[in-house]
Design an enzyme around this catalytic site. Structure first.
Site, PDB file in Angstrom:
ATOM      1  N   SER A 135      47.097  39.396  41.502  1.00  0.00           N
ATOM      2  CA  SER A 135      47.870  40.550  41.058  1.00  0.00           C
ATOM      3  C   SER A 135      48.096  41.496  42.226  1.00  0.00           C
ATOM      4  O   SER A 135      47.319  41.505  43.187  1.00  0.00           O
ATOM      5  CB  SER A 135      47.080  41.281  39.955  1.00  0.00           C
ATOM      6  OG  SER A 135      47.563  42.587  39.746  1.00  0.00           O
ATOM      7  N   TYR A 148      40.430  46.905  36.051  1.00  0.00           N
ATOM      8  CA  TYR A 148      41.304  45.763  36.318  1.00  0.00           C
ATOM      9  C   TYR A 148      41.360  45.473  37.815  1.00  0.00           C
ATOM     10  O   TYR A 148      41.243  44.325  38.248  1.00  0.00           O
ATOM     11  CB  TYR A 148      42.703  46.052  35.780  1.00  0.00           C
ATOM     12  CG  TYR A 148      43.672  44.897  35.917  1.00  0.00           C
ATOM     13  CD1 TYR A 148      43.636  43.828  35.032  1.00  0.00           C
ATOM     14  CD2 TYR A 148      44.630  44.881  36.933  1.00  0.00           C
ATOM     15  CE1 TYR A 148      44.525  42.763  35.152  1.00  0.00           C
ATOM     16  CE2 TYR A 148      45.516  43.829  37.061  1.00  0.00           C
ATOM     17  CZ  TYR A 148      45.466  42.776  36.162  1.00  0.00           C
ATOM     18  OH  TYR A 148      46.337  41.735  36.293  1.00  0.00           O
TER      19      TYR A 148
END
Length: 283
Positions: A135, A148
């Site tokens: 990501s 996250y």
């Protein structure tokens, strides 16, 4: 190429579902998994996928049993796609240890346990491919998203280690650093927020909420195009024909900019502080 057998986590929607559809369209076989109600995968079963209820937060023994069951059904596994994941947001001071642990249980330890469960079969056959989904937030921290971010930074590091450890067995790996692709990951039903109570962080969280509202289902990345490239890399065909699978592959213009920005900032840091850094060596 003979048909490959793929084991894919997180297939109820998003990139996982796109993987199943693309892989089946190429004549390969798929074990599609998701947590909870098995009817969530009924549409993929109707397309020809083998489906299985699987929770990546289960114990290692339970996941080993699930993979063993899958191998008994489809005879082998050639590719593992670690697609399951979710987004937990919050300011670090406000996020509890328990929340951090829950995020890591899915995004980090879930990947580790699935990789451990599949590796014995890949080692035995001396071939296979393990894909990790990275990501932009595995490269650069964004205030308001520390759970996250932490899980994705950790994943980047362990994936590099695994690549070096398993290459000797003919097993290939790639971290597919996917930019912002149009999937439901940022939808109000999916993203989770830690309670926000400290007023000093109100502006920080308002900025973060604005980013999420701006991106939700308006992300620039086309998941079908992204998955097509990833499958090409894994199968060594199409855009990847004649090229070895890279250690990591950025997907999306935004992901390229994240990586370039981080690298340029790191080089500038080395230039500005290089003399001071070198001064700490023994004379």
């Amino acid at each position: 190429m003979a048909p490959l057998v793929w084991f894919i986590t997180g297939c109820s929607s998003g990139l996982g579902e796109c993987f199943v559809r693309e892989v089946l369209s190429r004549g390969d076989r798929v074990v599609a998994t998701a947590r909870g109600d098995p009817t969530r995968l009924k549409h993929l079963e109707e397309l020809g996928a083998h489906t299985m209820d699987l929770d990546v937060t289960a114990t290692q023994d339970e996941l080993n049993s699930k993979v063993k069951e899958a191998v008994e059904r489809v005879e082998r596994i050639d590719v593992l796609i670690n697609s399951a994941g979710y987004f937990e947001a919050g300011v670090t001071e406000e996020v509890t240890d328990e929340t951090f642990k829950l995020q890591f249980e899915v995004n980090f330890f879930g990947v580790l346990k699935m990789t451990r469960a599949v590796l014995p079969y890949l080692r035995k056959q001396r071939s296979g491919f393990i894909a990790f989904i990275g990501s932009p937030l595995g490269w650069k921290g964004v205030p308001g998203s520390s759970p996250y971010v932490a899980s994705k930074f950790a994943l980047e590091g362990v994936a590099e280690c695994i690549r070096g450890e398993v290459a000797q067995f003919g097993i290939r790996t790639t971290i597919f650093d996917a930019g912002n692709f149009k999937t439901p990951i940022l939808s109000p039903e999916r993203i989770k927020y830690s309670p926000h109570t400290i007023k000093d962080y109100a502006d920080t969280m308002q900025t973060f909420y604005g980013i999420i509202d701006y991106l939700d289902m308006k992300q620039p990345g086309d998941p079908k195009k992204g998955v097509k490239v990833m499958v090409d890399v894994i199968r060594g065909e199409g855009v990847s024909k004649g090229k070895p699978a890279p250690e990591r592959l950025p997907l999306g213009t935004d992901m390229m900019e994240y990586i370039r920005g981080k690298c340029n900032d790191s080089l500038a840091l080395c230039e500005e502080w290089g003399e001071i850094s070198r001064s700490t060596d023994f004379d």
